[in-house]
Design a protein around this motif. Structure first.
Motif, short mmCIF file in Angstrom:
data_model
loop_
_atom_site.label_atom_id
_atom_site.label_comp_id
_atom_site.label_asym_id
_atom_site.label_seq_id
_atom_site.Cartn_x
_atom_site.Cartn_y
_atom_site.Cartn_z
N VAL A 87 8.00 -5.70 -5.97
CA VAL A 87 6.78 -4.92 -5.80
C VAL A 87 6.80 -4.39 -4.37
CG1 VAL A 87 4.27 -4.94 -5.76
CG2 VAL A 87 5.50 -6.30 -7.46
N ILE A 88 6.86 -3.07 -4.21
CA ILE A 88 6.95 -2.51 -2.87
C ILE A 88 5.55 -2.27 -2.30
CG2 ILE A 88 9.19 -1.48 -3.32
CD1 ILE A 88 7.86 1.20 -3.75
N GLN A 89 5.52 -1.99 -1.00
CA GLN A 89 4.26 -1.91 -0.29
C GLN A 89 3.40 -0.73 -0.74
OE1 GLN A 89 4.79 -1.86 3.94
NE2 GLN A 89 2.64 -1.59 4.40
N ASN A 90 4.03 0.40 -0.98
CA ASN A 90 3.28 1.62 -1.32
C ASN A 90 3.33 1.84 -2.82
OD1 ASN A 90 2.21 4.17 -1.64
ND2 ASN A 90 3.25 5.04 0.13
N PRO A 91 2.22 1.62 -3.53
CA PRO A 91 2.25 1.76 -5.00
C PRO A 91 2.52 3.19 -5.46
CG PRO A 91 0.00 1.55 -4.24
CD PRO A 91 0.88 1.29 -3.04
N PHE A 92 2.20 4.17 -4.61
CA PHE A 92 2.42 5.56 -4.99
C PHE A 92 3.92 5.84 -5.18
CE2 PHE A 92 -1.36 5.20 -2.35
CZ PHE A 92 -2.33 5.79 -3.16
N ASN A 93 4.75 5.05 -4.50
CA ASN A 93 6.20 5.22 -4.63
C ASN A 93 6.79 4.39 -5.76
OD1 ASN A 93 6.21 6.95 -2.43
ND2 ASN A 93 6.65 5.32 -0.96
N GLN A 94 6.00 3.49 -6.35
CA GLN A 94 6.51 2.64 -7.42
C GLN A 94 6.16 3.18 -8.80
OE1 GLN A 94 6.51 -1.41 -6.53
NE2 GLN A 94 7.38 -2.03 -8.47
N ILE A 95 5.12 4.00 -8.87
CA ILE A 95 4.75 4.59 -10.16
C ILE A 95 5.84 5.59 -10.57
CG2 ILE A 95 3.05 6.01 -11.37
CD1 ILE A 95 2.08 3.19 -10.67
N SER A 96 6.33 5.48 -11.79
CA SER A 96 7.50 6.26 -12.21
C SER A 96 7.20 7.74 -12.36
CB SER A 96 8.03 5.71 -13.55
OG SER A 96 7.12 6.01 -14.60
N GLU A 169 4.02 -6.94 0.82
CA GLU A 169 2.62 -6.60 1.14
C GLU A 169 1.89 -6.02 -0.08
OE1 GLU A 169 1.89 -4.69 4.86
OE2 GLU A 169 3.74 -5.47 5.75
N PRO A 170 1.81 -6.80 -1.15
CA PRO A 170 1.26 -6.29 -2.41
C PRO A 170 -0.25 -6.08 -2.40
CG PRO A 170 1.64 -8.64 -2.58
CD PRO A 170 2.22 -8.21 -1.26
N THR A 171 -0.94 -6.55 -1.36
CA THR A 171 -2.40 -6.41 -1.34
C THR A 171 -2.86 -5.38 -0.30
OG1 THR A 171 -2.75 -8.19 0.29
CG2 THR A 171 -2.61 -8.84 -2.03
N SER A 172 -1.94 -4.57 0.20
CA SER A 172 -2.29 -3.65 1.30
C SER A 172 -3.34 -2.62 0.89
CB SER A 172 -1.04 -2.94 1.81
OG SER A 172 -0.42 -2.21 0.77
N GLN A 173 -3.42 -2.28 -0.40
CA GLN A 173 -4.38 -1.28 -0.88
C GLN A 173 -5.61 -1.92 -1.53
OE1 GLN A 173 -4.04 2.13 -0.69
NE2 GLN A 173 -2.05 2.08 0.29
N LEU A 174 -5.66 -3.25 -1.56
CA LEU A 174 -6.69 -3.93 -2.34
C LEU A 174 -7.87 -4.36 -1.50
CD1 LEU A 174 -4.45 -6.20 -4.61
CD2 LEU A 174 -5.44 -3.96 -5.15
N ASP A 175 -9.05 -4.39 -2.13
CA ASP A 175 -10.23 -4.95 -1.47
C ASP A 175 -10.15 -6.48 -1.54
OD1 ASP A 175 -10.91 -5.69 -4.08
OD2 ASP A 175 -12.43 -4.15 -4.30
N PRO A 176 -11.07 -7.19 -0.87
CA PRO A 176 -10.98 -8.65 -0.86
C PRO A 176 -10.95 -9.28 -2.25
CG PRO A 176 -12.46 -7.93 0.87
CD PRO A 176 -12.11 -6.71 0.08
N ALA A 177 -11.73 -8.75 -3.19
CA ALA A 177 -11.74 -9.32 -4.54
C ALA A 177 -10.38 -9.13 -5.22
CB ALA A 177 -12.85 -8.69 -5.37
#
Length: 284
Positions: A87-96, A169-177
């Protein structure tokens, strides 16, 4: 399960190595956290463990990197990704970008592996429920927030059920919840025997969930131990890593004479309560 022996790596045309003489071991079915300042080489190390270096990035890798006794440099990329999910840091780059719905995106890897349709549908539903994104399954991946997209990227790896999961860094885009949800999922994976290596800056959550911590500094593993051992180490600030709020509060209290210098630095709430209770009990 994961073993690196004296691994060094230099990117193509780079003037200096990104990693130098890295040695580490990660036991099967454990959660290992890796911390380090920005630029310390965390993403590079994640790609080495996942088998993407040097197969995808090129460059020069020396030393030995193995997963379950298999040398990653000798595996094809297809073989590597069947062993290790990344799982990479930037999800925009992981979406196919190859599927129009979240359901299709999560299932994309399973389709490429030839998974039977009924099993594929069941596994997609399972990970969607685990990450609480069932309501997103019929939406476009590109109509999501950054945090929602990150959960989809995580789901696309979890659905493959690889024995090892590497998370940069899988939570870099996530809120605390959302961050707490991901860490709770890690506990579930550990119970299922999955080996997890997570690269993160959120020290308090690593303290609560990781079995072991590694510090990456000066392009190598500078420190390894239990979360309590590592996070209480006075050298962390010099490596640009910082400390938990409990450790910072205890250091300030020590400087002001509120607690004795002989008391150990706490890294968690429970440890802080014990240290401050002892300090208050000894105050005049």
């Amino acid at each position: 399960m994961i073993r690196l022996d004296d691994v060094s790596y230099t990117y193509p045309d780079a003037p200096a190595p990104a990693l130098q003489h890295v040695s580490l071991e990660v036991p099967r079915g454990s959660i290992t956290g890796v911390v380090g300042a920005s630029g310390a080489g965390k993403t590079t190390l994640a790609k080495v463990i996942a088998g993407f270096i040097p197969q995808v990035e090129g460059g020069e890798l020396t030393g030995s990197a193995t997963v379950d006794g298999r040398n990653l440099s000798e595996l094809s990329l297809v073989e590597a990704v069947s062993q290790v999910g990344l799982v990479i840091q930037n999800p925009f780059n992981q979406i196919s970008g190859a599927r129009y719905t979240v359901r299709g995106e999560i299932a994309f890897g399973l389709e490429n592996l030839g998974t039977p349709r009924a099993e594929m549908a069941a596994r997609v539903d399972e990970v969607a429920a685990l990450l609480r994104i069932t309501d997103l399954l019929d939406r476009s991946p590109y109509a999501l927030s950054g945090g929602q997209m990150q959960l989809v990227a995580i789901a696309s790896m979890l659905v493959l059920r690889t024995p090892v999961l590497v998370m940069d860094e899988p939570t870099s885009q996530l809120d605390p919840a959302g961050t707490r949800l991901v860490f709770s999922v890690l506990d579930t994976l550990e119970e299922a025997g999955v080996t997890v290596v997570i690269f993160e800056h959120k020290l308090e959550l690593l303290q609560a969930h990781a079995d072991r911590l590694l510090v990456l500094a000066d392009r190598t593993i500078a420190l390894a131990g239990t979360p309590t051992e590592v996070l209480a180490d006075e050298r962390l600030s010099g490596w640009g890593i910082g400390a938990t709020r409990y450790t910072r509060a205890a250091r300030l209290a020590r400087e002001r004479g509120l607690i004795g210098a002989e008391l150990p630095l706490p890294v968690s709430f429970d440890q802080a309560a014990a240290v401050f209770g002892a300090g208050a009990g000894g105050a005049r």
